[in-house]
Design an enzyme around this catalytic site. Structure first.
Site, PDB file in Angstrom:
ATOM      1  N   ARG A  19       0.595  -1.247   0.250  1.00  0.00           N
ATOM      2  CA  ARG A  19       0.022   0.430   0.077  1.00  0.00           C
ATOM      3  C   ARG A  19       0.407   1.044  -0.311  1.00  0.00           C
ATOM      4  O   ARG A  19       0.470   2.016  -0.615  1.00  0.00           O
ATOM      5  CB  ARG A  19      -0.641   0.150   1.450  1.00  0.00           C
ATOM      6  CG  ARG A  19      -2.762  -0.833   1.250  1.00  0.00           C
ATOM      7  CD  ARG A  19      -3.250  -0.491   2.705  1.00  0.00           C
ATOM      8  NE  ARG A  19      -4.344  -1.884   2.443  1.00  0.00           N
ATOM      9  CZ  ARG A  19      -5.333  -1.464   1.351  1.00  0.00           C
ATOM     10  NH1 ARG A  19      -5.407  -0.730   1.040  1.00  0.00           N
ATOM     11  NH2 ARG A  19      -5.893  -2.595   1.536  1.00  0.00           N
TER      12      ARG A  19
ATOM     13  N   ARG B  48     -23.424   0.280  -3.849  1.00  0.00           N
ATOM     14  CA  ARG B  48     -23.075  -1.118  -3.100  1.00  0.00           C
ATOM     15  C   ARG B  48     -23.584  -0.699  -1.382  1.00  0.00           C
ATOM     16  O   ARG B  48     -24.113  -1.640  -1.109  1.00  0.00           O
ATOM     17  CB  ARG B  48     -21.137  -1.559  -3.210  1.00  0.00           C
ATOM     18  CG  ARG B  48     -20.957  -2.770  -2.464  1.00  0.00           C
ATOM     19  CD  ARG B  48     -19.320  -2.967  -2.082  1.00  0.00           C
ATOM     20  NE  ARG B  48     -18.882  -2.521  -3.410  1.00  0.00           N
ATOM     21  CZ  ARG B  48     -17.609  -2.734  -3.972  1.00  0.00           C
ATOM     22  NH1 ARG B  48     -15.986  -2.151  -2.148  1.00  0.00           N
ATOM     23  NH2 ARG B  48     -16.520  -1.933  -4.833  1.00  0.00           N
TER      24      ARG B  48
END
Length: 197
Positions: A88, A127
Site C-alpha cells: 500500500r 453497493r
C-alpha cells in the site's frame, strides 16, 4: 506470473484478482484474507495484528510485511500469485522487492484498474444501498477516494519508474475488463493456462 493489482475502492480489484488467479492457476493473495486467516488460526502474527486492531490502530508495516511474506513463501505461491491490497506504500513496496530479490524473484506487472471518479462514486453508492450501509454517503465515499489517491499516488510513481505499471480500463462488463487485463499480460509474455471464471 507474479502480478499486483492497484485501484481505488469500487474499481473491482477483488473480482478481477480472483479471475486472473484462475486464468493463471496461481493463488489470489489478499491482505484482508491473510489477516483473517492469521487471526482465526491464532498465529503469533495474528495475535500481534489483533492487538493493534483491537486498539483501533493501524497494523504496522513490519507486521503486515511478515504476514504477507509468510503467505508468499507457501508452496502454492511458488509459481506465482495475484497480489490484491498489498503493498500500500512505497516503503512496503521496497520491502517486498527486497524479499523477492532474496528469493531470486520479482513482480512481473502491476495493473492499475482505471475508473473515472463519477463511476466509482456511483458503484460505491449502489453497493452501500445493497448492503444497507447508510454511513456510506457521497461525501464519505469521495473522502475515501481522496485518501486513496493521496496514499497510493506515490506507489504508482514507484512502479511506473520501474516500468511495471500498466493501465487497464475498468469500465464495462466484468468479462470485457478481465479480457483487457489478460490481453495486456499476454502481450507482456504471460499466457493464461485456463479460462477465467
Amino acid at each position: 506470473m507474479r502480478a499486483m493489482l492497484l485501484g481505488p475502492p469500487g474499481a473491482g480489484k477483488g473480482t478481477q484478482a480472483e479471475r486472473l488467479a484462475t486464468a493463471y492457476a496461481v493463488p489470489h493473495i489478499s491482505t484482508g484474507d491473510i489477516f483473517r486467516a492469521n487471526v482465526q488460526s491464532a498465529t503469533a502474527l495474528g495475535a500481534e495484528a489483533k492487538g493493534y486492531m483491537d486498539r483501533g490502530e493501524l497494523v504496522p508495516d513490519d507486521v503486515v510485511n511478515r504476514m504477507v511474506f509468510d503467505r508468499l513463501a507457501q508452496p502454492d505461491a511458488a509459481d506465482g500469485y495475484v497480489l490484491d491490497g498489498y503493498p500500500r506504500t512505497p516503503v512496503q513496496a521496497s520491502e517486498l522487492d527486497a524479499f523477492l530479490a532474496e528469493r531470486g524473484e520479482a513482480l512481473d506487472a502491476v495493473l492499475r484498474f482505471d475508473v473515472p471518479e463519477g463511476e466509482l462514486v456511483a458503484r460505491l453508492l449502489g453497493r452501500a444501498q445493497e448492503q444497507g450501509r447508510t454511513d456510506d454517503t457521497e461525501d464519505v465515499i469521495r473522502k475515501r477516494l481522496l485518501v486513496y489517491e493521496e496514499q497510493t499516488k506515490p506507489l504508482e510513481d514507484y512502479y511506473a519508474a520501474r516500468g511495471l505499471l500498466h493501465d487497464v480500463e475498468a469500465v464495462g462488463e466484468i468479462d470485457v475488463i478481465t479480457q483487457r487485463a489478460l490481453d495486456l499480460l499476454t502481450e507482456l509474455g504471460h499466457t493464461p493456462v485456463a479460462q477465467p471464471r
